[in-house]
Scaffold this motif. Sequence first.
Motif, PDB file in Angstrom:
ATOM      1  N   ASP A   1       0.796  -1.227   0.000  1.00 26.71           N
ATOM      2  CA  ASP A   1       0.000   0.000   0.000  1.00 26.71           C
ATOM      3  C   ASP A   1       0.824   1.270   0.000  1.00 26.71           C
ATOM      4  O   ASP A   1       0.278   2.360  -0.192  1.00 26.71           O
ATOM      5  CB  ASP A   1      -0.918   0.020   1.239  1.00 26.71           C
ATOM      6  N   GLY A   2       2.121   1.168   0.231  1.00 29.86           N
ATOM      7  CA  GLY A   2       2.953   2.358   0.313  1.00 29.86           C
ATOM      8  C   GLY A   2       3.305   2.935  -1.037  1.00 29.86           C
ATOM      9  O   GLY A   2       2.745   2.568  -2.073  1.00 29.86           O
ATOM     10  N   THR A   3       4.278   3.843  -1.028  1.00 29.75           N
ATOM     11  CA  THR A   3       4.659   4.610  -2.222  1.00 29.75           C
ATOM     12  C   THR A   3       6.079   4.270  -2.649  1.00 29.75           C
ATOM     13  O   THR A   3       6.988   4.180  -1.815  1.00 29.75           O
ATOM     14  CB  THR A   3       4.554   6.123  -1.937  1.00 29.75           C
ATOM     15  N   LEU A   4       6.262   4.099  -3.944  1.00 36.42           N
ATOM     16  CA  LEU A   4       7.578   3.911  -4.541  1.00 36.42           C
ATOM     17  C   LEU A   4       7.864   5.112  -5.432  1.00 36.42           C
ATOM     18  O   LEU A   4       7.108   5.398  -6.359  1.00 36.42           O
ATOM     19  CB  LEU A   4       7.625   2.626  -5.366  1.00 36.42           C
ATOM     20  N   VAL A   5       8.956   5.829  -5.124  1.00 39.60           N
ATOM     21  CA  VAL A   5       9.369   6.973  -5.938  1.00 39.60           C
ATOM     22  C   VAL A   5      10.552   6.538  -6.791  1.00 39.60           C
ATOM     23  O   VAL A   5      11.617   6.177  -6.258  1.00 39.60           O
ATOM     24  CB  VAL A   5       9.768   8.174  -5.052  1.00 39.60           C
ATOM     25  N   LEU A   6      10.380   6.546  -8.103  1.00 37.76           N
ATOM     26  CA  LEU A   6      11.465   6.179  -9.024  1.00 37.76           C
ATOM     27  C   LEU A   6      12.198   7.462  -9.396  1.00 37.76           C
ATOM     28  O   LEU A   6      11.719   8.255 -10.211  1.00 37.76           O
ATOM     29  CB  LEU A   6      10.903   5.481 -10.257  1.00 37.76           C
ATOM     30  N   ALA A   7      13.369   7.653  -8.790  1.00 41.38           N
ATOM     31  CA  ALA A   7      14.111   8.895  -8.943  1.00 41.38           C
ATOM     32  C   ALA A   7      15.175   8.817 -10.031  1.00 41.38           C
ATOM     33  O   ALA A   7      15.874   9.799 -10.278  1.00 41.38           O
ATOM     34  CB  ALA A   7      14.763   9.274  -7.609  1.00 41.38           C
ATOM     35  N   GLN A   8      15.333   7.647 -10.658  1.00 42.80           N
ATOM     36  CA  GLN A   8      16.194   7.497 -11.828  1.00 42.80           C
ATOM     37  C   GLN A   8      15.403   6.800 -12.927  1.00 42.80           C
ATOM     38  O   GLN A   8      14.410   6.133 -12.670  1.00 42.80           O
ATOM     39  CB  GLN A   8      17.437   6.657 -11.502  1.00 42.80           C
ATOM     40  N   ARG A   9      15.891   6.950 -14.151  1.00 47.23           N
ATOM     41  CA  ARG A   9      15.293   6.207 -15.261  1.00 47.23           C
ATOM     42  C   ARG A   9      15.452   4.711 -15.035  1.00 47.23           C
ATOM     43  O   ARG A   9      16.485   4.249 -14.550  1.00 47.23           O
ATOM     44  CB  ARG A   9      15.933   6.597 -16.594  1.00 47.23           C
ATOM     45  N   GLN A  10      14.422   3.981 -15.420  1.00 45.44           N
ATOM     46  CA  GLN A  10      14.437   2.527 -15.266  1.00 45.44           C
ATOM     47  C   GLN A  10      14.389   1.881 -16.642  1.00 45.44           C
ATOM     48  O   GLN A  10      13.460   2.121 -17.410  1.00 45.44           O
ATOM     49  CB  GLN A  10      13.249   2.069 -14.419  1.00 45.44           C
ATOM     50  N   TYR A  11      15.395   1.073 -16.938  1.00 47.16           N
ATOM     51  CA  TYR A  11      15.501   0.438 -18.252  1.00 47.16           C
ATOM     52  C   TYR A  11      14.920  -0.972 -18.178  1.00 47.16           C
ATOM     53  O   TYR A  11      15.573  -1.946 -18.533  1.00 47.16           O
ATOM     54  CB  TYR A  11      16.957   0.430 -18.698  1.00 47.16           C
ATOM     55  N   VAL A  12      13.705  -1.061 -17.680  1.00 47.65           N
ATOM     56  CA  VAL A  12      13.122  -2.381 -17.435  1.00 47.65           C
ATOM     57  C   VAL A  12      12.422  -2.903 -18.682  1.00 47.65           C
ATOM     58  O   VAL A  12      11.853  -2.160 -19.471  1.00 47.65           O
ATOM     59  CB  VAL A  12      12.124  -2.358 -16.258  1.00 47.65           C
ATOM     60  N   ALA A  13      12.497  -4.202 -18.862  1.00 46.29           N
ATOM     61  CA  ALA A  13      11.710  -4.886 -19.885  1.00 46.29           C
ATOM     62  C   ALA A  13      11.050  -6.076 -19.227  1.00 46.29           C
ATOM     63  O   ALA A  13       9.850  -6.190 -19.166  1.00 46.29           O
ATOM     64  CB  ALA A  13      12.565  -5.313 -21.074  1.00 46.29           C
ATOM     65  N   GLY A  14      11.889  -6.986 -18.701  1.00 49.92           N
ATOM     66  CA  GLY A  14      11.369  -8.119 -17.950  1.00 49.92           C
ATOM     67  C   GLY A  14      10.831  -9.207 -18.841  1.00 49.92           C
ATOM     68  O   GLY A  14       9.758  -9.102 -19.411  1.00 49.92           O
ATOM     69  N   GLN A  15      11.567 -10.283 -18.980  1.00 47.73           N
ATOM     70  CA  GLN A  15      11.116 -11.375 -19.826  1.00 47.73           C
ATOM     71  C   GLN A  15      10.195 -12.328 -19.090  1.00 47.73           C
ATOM     72  O   GLN A  15       9.364 -12.978 -19.709  1.00 47.73           O
ATOM     73  CB  GLN A  15      12.332 -12.147 -20.359  1.00 47.73           C
ATOM     74  N   GLY A  16      10.320 -12.413 -17.790  1.00 46.93           N
ATOM     75  CA  GLY A  16       9.434 -13.284 -17.031  1.00 46.93           C
ATOM     76  C   GLY A  16       9.673 -14.759 -17.330  1.00 46.93           C
ATOM     77  O   GLY A  16      10.435 -15.148 -18.209  1.00 46.93           O
ATOM     78  N   MET A  17       8.990 -15.620 -16.591  1.00 51.98           N
ATOM     79  CA  MET A  17       9.185 -17.062 -16.746  1.00 51.98           C
ATOM     80  C   MET A  17       8.663 -17.573 -18.083  1.00 51.98           C
ATOM     81  O   MET A  17       9.120 -18.579 -18.600  1.00 51.98           O
ATOM     82  CB  MET A  17       8.492 -17.798 -15.606  1.00 51.98           C
ATOM     83  N   MET A  18       7.684 -16.866 -18.653  1.00 52.19           N
ATOM     84  CA  MET A  18       7.089 -17.342 -19.902  1.00 52.19           C
ATOM     85  C   MET A  18       7.629 -16.582 -21.112  1.00 52.19           C
ATOM     86  O   MET A  18       7.102 -16.690 -22.201  1.00 52.19           O
ATOM     87  CB  MET A  18       5.564 -17.203 -19.830  1.00 52.19           C
ATOM     88  N   GLY A  19       8.675 -15.753 -20.894  1.00 53.96           N
ATOM     89  CA  GLY A  19       9.277 -15.061 -22.017  1.00 53.96           C
ATOM     90  C   GLY A  19       8.508 -13.850 -22.481  1.00 53.96           C
ATOM     91  O   GLY A  19       8.738 -13.346 -23.564  1.00 53.96           O
TER      92      GLY A  19
END
Length: 324
Positions: A83-101
């Motif tokens: 329920d809290g807050t996440l502050v992303l203070a830098q650029r995030q180069y996320v893609a994330g393939q996950g278990m199923m690709g």
Amino acid sequence: LTLNAGGGLVGGANSTLSVSSGGILAFGGNAGISVGRMNFSESWSQVNIHTVGTGTLNFDSSLGSGVNVATTASLYGLTKAGDGTLVLAQRQYVAGQGMMGTNNGLVIDGGTVRLAAGDHTANVRAVSTTPAATAFPLNQGNLGINGSTQIVERFSSVGTLPGTGGAVTGPAGSRLVTMGGGLFAGSITGAAEFQAAGSVTTTLVSGIDTTGAIIVRGNLTLKDSGSISAASSVQVNQATLTLDDTGLSTNPSRLGAVPLVLDGGSLTFLARQSTQDVDTVTGLSLAGGQSTLTLTLPATPSVNGSSLDVVVSSLSRASSAVVN
């Protein structure tokens, strides 16, 4: 990695922190994370950040995996829970393939995520053809875009019933651009501009309450409870806006009193089975090029009793505009 009250991590801008777990658990009163890059043990994993209660985690770090982050995404995806807050203070180069690709991108399952690194906090990457963006499944909670421009690959929610997705909010000057392909069951509020781009249709099944402009440069469908009631305008540029009454419910006024501008665009109405549909467009302007109005009835309407009437309260046309 657990951050209790008063706990935090600090490193230089060029520092790298390697974490053997698959996520971060942050309690209220933590001192945040400020390191250049964080690597996790499973480079193809979905990293989980859980902020407990009303606490806030200031995440001044970038997820990395040793790739060239200027052109290629990290192999991580990022899931926000709690329920809290996440502050992303830098650029995030996320893609994330996950278990199923599949590309899981930045997944919000609860609480609030604030994008605080300016435009493209979730990075748009240069590739050989079209730019590659990050997927944004907004399942629950809130996404604050804080006056910035964010381009996402697909904008979606795991819930498909009206009102079961999260909420995007942003003041005037905020802009959310989706490259298409998602079904979103949440809301867009504040004064953020929303753009539907790309060649794949974006579907909205809940009411969109933003007072900013809606710009359709790809394909956008309003279905079920999908409506645009408070926007400054809806502009369709060489693209298609579909008002679809074939789903859970009909809505005779999906655009409310919002003015609609077609600039070489198409407006399509899909009628409901065995229903006498009446759809209303308060103000329609033809700005240029060849635009199209399409009314589609179910099969054999004379047998199932279907009909469709469209009422256009006012119509204006530029000299360079034609309509079919």
